[in-house]
Design a protein around this motif. Sequence first.
Motif, PDB file in Angstrom:
ATOM      1  N   ALA A   1       0.964  -1.238  -0.140  1.00 13.00           N
ATOM      2  CA  ALA A   1      -0.050   0.213   0.157  1.00 13.00           C
ATOM      3  C   ALA A   1       0.844   1.343   0.069  1.00 13.00           C
ATOM      4  CB  ALA A   1      -0.764  -0.013   1.221  1.00 13.00           C
ATOM      5  N   GLY A   2       0.341   2.155  -0.589  1.00 11.63           N
ATOM      6  CA  GLY A   2       1.011   3.610  -0.597  1.00 11.63           C
ATOM      7  C   GLY A   2       0.587   4.527  -1.834  1.00 11.63           C
ATOM      8  N   ARG A   3       1.125   5.570  -2.180  1.00 12.29           N
ATOM      9  CA  ARG A   3       0.746   6.615  -2.946  1.00 12.29           C
ATOM     10  C   ARG A   3       1.080   5.968  -4.455  1.00 12.29           C
ATOM     11  NH1 ARG A   3       3.306  10.862  -3.352  1.00 12.29           N
ATOM     12  NH2 ARG A   3       5.312   9.905  -2.432  1.00 12.29           N
ATOM     13  N   TRP A   4       0.665   6.585  -5.400  1.00 11.60           N
ATOM     14  CA  TRP A   4       1.044   6.120  -6.677  1.00 11.60           C
ATOM     15  C   TRP A   4       0.968   7.309  -7.709  1.00 11.60           C
ATOM     16  CZ3 TRP A   4      -2.254   6.358 -10.882  1.00 11.60           C
ATOM     17  CH2 TRP A   4      -3.720   6.526 -10.528  1.00 11.60           C
ATOM     18  N   GLU A   5       1.628   7.330  -8.711  1.00  9.30           N
ATOM     19  CA  GLU A   5       1.523   8.281  -9.686  1.00  9.30           C
ATOM     20  C   GLU A   5       1.647   7.678 -11.122  1.00  9.30           C
ATOM     21  OE1 GLU A   5       4.738  11.262  -9.567  1.00  9.30           O
ATOM     22  OE2 GLU A   5       5.712   9.780  -8.230  1.00  9.30           O
ATOM     23  N   ARG A   6       1.170   8.297 -12.208  1.00 10.49           N
ATOM     24  CA  ARG A   6       1.167   7.969 -13.303  1.00 10.49           C
ATOM     25  C   ARG A   6       2.255   8.708 -14.466  1.00 10.49           C
ATOM     26  NH1 ARG A   6      -3.152   5.842 -17.362  1.00 10.49           N
ATOM     27  NH2 ARG A   6      -1.829   4.848 -18.873  1.00 10.49           N
ATOM     28  N   GLU A   7       3.314   8.044 -14.808  1.00 11.84           N
ATOM     29  CA  GLU A   7       4.406   8.613 -15.686  1.00 11.84           C
ATOM     30  C   GLU A   7       4.162   9.265 -17.048  1.00 11.84           C
ATOM     31  OE1 GLU A   7       8.047   8.979 -13.998  1.00 11.84           O
ATOM     32  OE2 GLU A   7       6.405   8.870 -12.547  1.00 11.84           O
TER      33      GLU A   7
ATOM     34  N   VAL B   1       3.145   3.311 -14.251  1.00  8.41           N
ATOM     35  CA  VAL B   1       2.658   3.798 -12.971  1.00  8.41           C
ATOM     36  C   VAL B   1       3.842   3.382 -12.053  1.00  8.41           C
ATOM     37  CG1 VAL B   1       1.217   3.232 -11.065  1.00  8.41           C
ATOM     38  CG2 VAL B   1       0.101   3.360 -13.383  1.00  8.41           C
ATOM     39  N   VAL B   2       4.114   4.392 -10.894  1.00  4.88           N
ATOM     40  CA  VAL B   2       4.966   4.136 -10.087  1.00  4.88           C
ATOM     41  C   VAL B   2       4.325   4.199  -8.491  1.00  4.88           C
ATOM     42  CG1 VAL B   2       7.029   5.039  -8.659  1.00  4.88           C
ATOM     43  CG2 VAL B   2       6.778   5.612 -11.260  1.00  4.88           C
ATOM     44  N   HIS B   3       4.518   2.844  -7.943  1.00 11.34           N
ATOM     45  CA  HIS B   3       3.747   2.746  -6.819  1.00 11.34           C
ATOM     46  C   HIS B   3       4.995   3.166  -5.601  1.00 11.34           C
ATOM     47  CE1 HIS B   3       1.280  -0.132  -8.839  1.00 11.34           C
ATOM     48  NE2 HIS B   3       0.433   0.692  -8.350  1.00 11.34           N
ATOM     49  N   HIS B   4       4.691   4.338  -4.759  1.00 10.73           N
ATOM     50  CA  HIS B   4       5.578   4.431  -3.750  1.00 10.73           C
ATOM     51  C   HIS B   4       5.527   3.372  -2.499  1.00 10.73           C
ATOM     52  CE1 HIS B   4       6.879   7.675  -6.435  1.00 10.73           C
ATOM     53  NE2 HIS B   4       5.848   8.090  -6.447  1.00 10.73           N
ATOM     54  N   VAL B   5       5.967   2.419  -2.217  1.00 14.33           N
ATOM     55  CA  VAL B   5       5.402   1.636  -1.329  1.00 14.33           C
ATOM     56  C   VAL B   5       5.515   2.029   0.146  1.00 14.33           C
ATOM     57  CG1 VAL B   5       5.603  -0.781  -0.590  1.00 14.33           C
ATOM     58  CG2 VAL B   5       5.572  -0.242  -2.866  1.00 14.33           C
ATOM     59  N   GLN B   6       4.446   2.276   0.993  1.00 14.06           N
ATOM     60  CA  GLN B   6       4.661   2.733   2.270  1.00 14.06           C
ATOM     61  C   GLN B   6       4.554   1.455   3.303  1.00 14.06           C
ATOM     62  OE1 GLN B   6       1.373   5.547   2.264  1.00 14.06           O
ATOM     63  NE2 GLN B   6       2.798   7.254   2.283  1.00 14.06           N
TER      64      GLN B   6
ATOM     65  N   TYR C   1       5.800  -8.061   2.131  1.00 13.61           N
ATOM     66  CA  TYR C   1       7.124  -8.427   1.907  1.00 13.61           C
ATOM     67  C   TYR C   1       7.981  -7.244   2.427  1.00 13.61           C
ATOM     68  CZ  TYR C   1      11.016  -9.842  -1.166  1.00 13.61           C
ATOM     69  OH  TYR C   1      11.846 -10.494  -1.745  1.00 13.61           O
ATOM     70  N   ALA C   2       8.609  -7.438   3.388  1.00 19.30           N
ATOM     71  CA  ALA C   2       9.471  -6.280   3.964  1.00 19.30           C
ATOM     72  C   ALA C   2      10.368  -5.609   3.125  1.00 19.30           C
ATOM     73  CB  ALA C   2      10.241  -6.725   5.249  1.00 19.30           C
ATOM     74  N   PRO C   3      11.240  -6.178   2.334  1.00 13.16           N
ATOM     75  CA  PRO C   3      12.141  -5.527   1.227  1.00 13.16           C
ATOM     76  C   PRO C   3      11.578  -4.576   0.642  1.00 13.16           C
ATOM     77  CG  PRO C   3      12.720  -7.824   1.459  1.00 13.16           C
ATOM     78  CD  PRO C   3      11.312  -7.702   2.225  1.00 13.16           C
ATOM     79  N   TRP C   4      10.106  -4.740   0.232  1.00  9.73           N
ATOM     80  CA  TRP C   4       9.585  -3.710  -0.789  1.00  9.73           C
ATOM     81  C   TRP C   4       9.180  -2.386   0.152  1.00  9.73           C
ATOM     82  CZ3 TRP C   4       5.259  -6.543  -4.269  1.00  9.73           C
ATOM     83  CH2 TRP C   4       5.896  -7.201  -4.997  1.00  9.73           C
ATOM     84  N   THR C   5       9.101  -2.431   1.284  1.00  8.04           N
ATOM     85  CA  THR C   5       8.735  -0.935   2.129  1.00  8.04           C
ATOM     86  C   THR C   5       9.639  -0.041   2.055  1.00  8.04           C
ATOM     87  OG1 THR C   5       7.395  -2.439   3.866  1.00  8.04           O
ATOM     88  CG2 THR C   5       8.054  -0.181   4.604  1.00  8.04           C
ATOM     89  N   GLY C   6       9.189   1.170   1.559  1.00  5.66           N
ATOM     90  CA  GLY C   6       9.910   2.221   1.335  1.00  5.66           C
ATOM     91  C   GLY C   6      10.680   2.319  -0.064  1.00  5.66           C
ATOM     92  N   THR C   7      10.055   1.467  -1.083  1.00  4.72           N
ATOM     93  CA  THR C   7      10.790   1.605  -2.187  1.00  4.72           C
ATOM     94  C   THR C   7       9.559   2.060  -3.368  1.00  4.72           C
ATOM     95  OG1 THR C   7       9.886  -0.829  -2.836  1.00  4.72           O
ATOM     96  CG2 THR C   7      12.223  -0.609  -1.669  1.00  4.72           C
ATOM     97  N   ASP C   8      10.165   2.119  -4.509  1.00  2.00           N
ATOM     98  CA  ASP C   8       9.214   2.518  -5.682  1.00  2.00           C
ATOM     99  C   ASP C   8       9.213   1.311  -6.749  1.00  2.00           C
ATOM    100  OD1 ASP C   8       8.843   4.935  -4.610  1.00  2.00           O
ATOM    101  OD2 ASP C   8      10.363   6.052  -6.124  1.00  2.00           O
ATOM    102  N   LEU C   9       8.041   0.987  -6.859  1.00  2.00           N
ATOM    103  CA  LEU C   9       7.697  -0.135  -7.932  1.00  2.00           C
ATOM    104  C   LEU C   9       7.238   0.282  -9.215  1.00  2.00           C
ATOM    105  CD1 LEU C   9       6.062  -2.855  -5.304  1.00  2.00           C
ATOM    106  CD2 LEU C   9       8.452  -2.597  -6.042  1.00  2.00           C
TER     107      LEU C   9
END
Length: 64
Positions: free
Chosen positions: A4-10, A15-20, A24-32
Amino acid sequence: MAYAGRWEREADGSVVHHVQTSHYAPWTGTDLVREVQFGPGRLELTAAGADDSQVRIVWRRADA
């Protein structure tokens, strides 16, 4: 996978998901980054996998 987190369209349509938070702990704080395709009643997100594979999720609108 759930996150879960914010997202934006490029500008290129991706789409870039800003994972809050993620179970799956390694994804927390990353951009997907996900490629997006959509059509009537359908949304598809595609991402690069770890071994040059593709991971795809497709949502289809349920018939009413």
